[in-house]
Design a protein around this motif. Structure first.
Motif, mmCIF file in Angstrom:
data_model
loop_
_atom_site.group_PDB
_atom_site.id
_atom_site.type_symbol
_atom_site.label_atom_id
_atom_site.label_comp_id
_atom_site.label_asym_id
_atom_site.label_seq_id
_atom_site.Cartn_x
_atom_site.Cartn_y
_atom_site.Cartn_z
ATOM 1 N N ASP A 281 0.826 -1.206 0.000
ATOM 2 C CA ASP A 281 0.000 0.000 0.000
ATOM 3 C C ASP A 281 0.863 1.260 0.000
ATOM 4 N N LEU A 282 0.284 2.346 -0.483
ATOM 5 C CA LEU A 282 0.979 3.631 -0.553
ATOM 6 C C LEU A 282 0.275 4.637 0.326
ATOM 7 N N VAL A 283 1.048 5.535 0.929
ATOM 8 C CA VAL A 283 0.472 6.578 1.760
ATOM 9 C C VAL A 283 1.331 7.822 1.649
ATOM 10 N N GLY A 284 0.729 8.983 1.825
ATOM 11 C CA GLY A 284 1.493 10.221 1.797
ATOM 12 C C GLY A 284 0.705 11.348 2.441
ATOM 13 N N ARG A 285 1.440 12.327 2.949
ATOM 14 C CA ARG A 285 0.797 13.541 3.446
ATOM 15 C C ARG A 285 0.731 14.519 2.281
ATOM 16 N N ILE A 286 -0.477 14.846 1.873
ATOM 17 C CA ILE A 286 -0.672 15.675 0.693
ATOM 18 C C ILE A 286 -0.544 17.150 1.022
ATOM 19 N N GLY A 287 -0.885 17.505 2.239
ATOM 20 C CA GLY A 287 -0.784 18.900 2.643
ATOM 21 C C GLY A 287 -1.678 19.160 3.839
ATOM 22 N N GLY A 288 -1.228 20.017 4.768
ATOM 23 C CA GLY A 288 -2.039 20.327 5.932
ATOM 24 C C GLY A 288 -2.444 19.076 6.679
ATOM 25 N N GLU A 289 -3.762 18.903 6.854
ATOM 26 C CA GLU A 289 -4.280 17.728 7.566
ATOM 27 C C GLU A 289 -4.809 16.668 6.605
#
Length: 372
Positions: A281-289
């Motif tokens: 699986d892939l995950v990332g913080r895209i911006g802010g919350e």
């Protein structure tokens, strides 16, 4: 050749360039060098600048690669240590077979377990190649063959597998020339670049990682979801689910308790989210919350089950800090990544639209968008 040097004598010779804390790790190698010189009539040839300081402290002969190669053929000793010059393995083939020739690894001091001997080289032309990492061996062979055929400079970064040190990185630089018998003679050296490669990896990770949550940042996440789309377009499959997660009322958390608590909340959610994922699986913080997740080979129905589990877990584990308890909820939008999508941003846009619906319809909800 006998010597009355002690390990303390060696330290006195190198202490201006070798800190005491590092010398402690060299003591065993220092004793090995002295033992070779005392008991086996050893002569140590050290490269001018491609040899660890410990060899220079006790070297009988120093010079560049060519000078040492000439000296090695005339040395009167039972054991010859060619320190810091990988390509002198070729020279070792030409030396008197009655002599023992040791070619220590650059980063292993005088550890004999890490050495390639002249007997090793004579017994098999692949003595050196057996140390090359299997994944790098084809490139190693091809690059040397190409350089030898055209008599052009050889340059390659590759990994080696050493008995005691494990996997290390090497950089090879050499120029081939023809000898009178039309053979190839190499002039150059191989250096240890493990520390540099480790630093490069750390820099790449820093450039690809969100500093607060240690998740992939938006740029890195986008490259990974683009790779997932390419996989789908090449190999097919049921498609992948894309989720956009947004912590509810996050601005209120910052305004009420401050940004330090807000940062802790983001780290808490990121840790919980990461714990729910499979290796693929892939995950990332895209911006802010906002956080994005890609679940390869996952249906929308299965993605809903995953999303509900995320909601339940974050609701059951509020953020705690010095007696403060911050209850959390999350809104999630779901869409699918299709092989027919022109680019991965389309799937993210659909998931973002689904997230908007979840927010508009009361928050702490899961919504889906199916249209392309």
């Amino acid at each position: 050749m006998t010597t009355t040097l002690t390990s303390e004598d060696l330290y006195q010779r190198v202490k201006h360039v070798v800190p005491a804390v590092e010398w402690a790790t060299m003591a065993e190698d220092a004793e090995a060098i002295l033992r070779l010189k005392r008991e086996r009539n050893a002569v140590i040839l050290a490269h001018n600048y491609m040899t660890p300081e410990i060899f220079h402290a006790v070297a009988d002969i120093t010079g560049d690669s060519l000078a040492l190669a000439r000296e090695a053929t005339d040395v009167d000793a039972d054991v010859i240590v060619l320190a810091g010059v990988h390509f002198m393995a070729e020279t070792a083939k030409l030396l008197n077979p009655s002599k023992t020739v040791l070619i220590p690894d650059l980063r292993s001091g005088c550890s004999l377990a890490e050495s390639i001997t002249a007997d090793d080289v004579r017994a098999s032309t692949t003595a050196i190649e057996r140390r090359i990492h299997p994944e790098d061996l084809p490139a190693y062979r091809a690059s040397q063959q190409q350089a030898a055929a055209a008599l052009t400079r050889w340059h390659l970064e590759f990994r080696v597998c050493l008995p005691l040190q494990g996997v290390r990185w090497r950089q090879g630089d050499a120029s081939p020339s023809r000898d009178p018998d039309n053979g190839v003679v190499w002039h150059g050296f191989v250096t240890d670049i493990t520390d540099r490669k480790r630093a490069e990896l750390e820099l790449r990770e820093l450039a690809a990682t969100d500093a607060l949550t240690n998740l992939p940042n938006r740029r890195h996440f986008m490259s990974r979801i683009a790779a997932e789309l390419t996989r789908l377009q090449r190999h097919g499959g049921q498609g992948s689910a894309v989720l956009m997660c947004d912590l509810d009322h996050f601005k209120r958390i910052n305004d009420t308790w401050g940004h330090a608590i807000g940062d802790g909340v983001l780290q808490h959610f990121a840790s919980m989210l990461r714990a729910q994922l499979r290796e693929i699986d892939l995950v990332g913080r895209i911006g802010g919350e906002e956080f994005a997740v890609v679940l390869p080979d996952t249906s929308i129905e299965s993605a809903h089950l995953f999303a509900r589990d995320v909601q339940h877990r974050i609701a059951d584990t509020p953020y705690l800090s010095d007696g403060l308890q911050v209850p959390l909820t999350v809104s999630i939008g779901i869409s699918a990544l299709h092989a027919k999508d022109d680019h991965a941003e389309l799937a993210l846009s659909r998931s973002d639209r689904a997230l908007y619906y979840a927010k508009q319809r009361g928050r702490n909800r899961i919504e889906s968008v199916f249209s392309r």
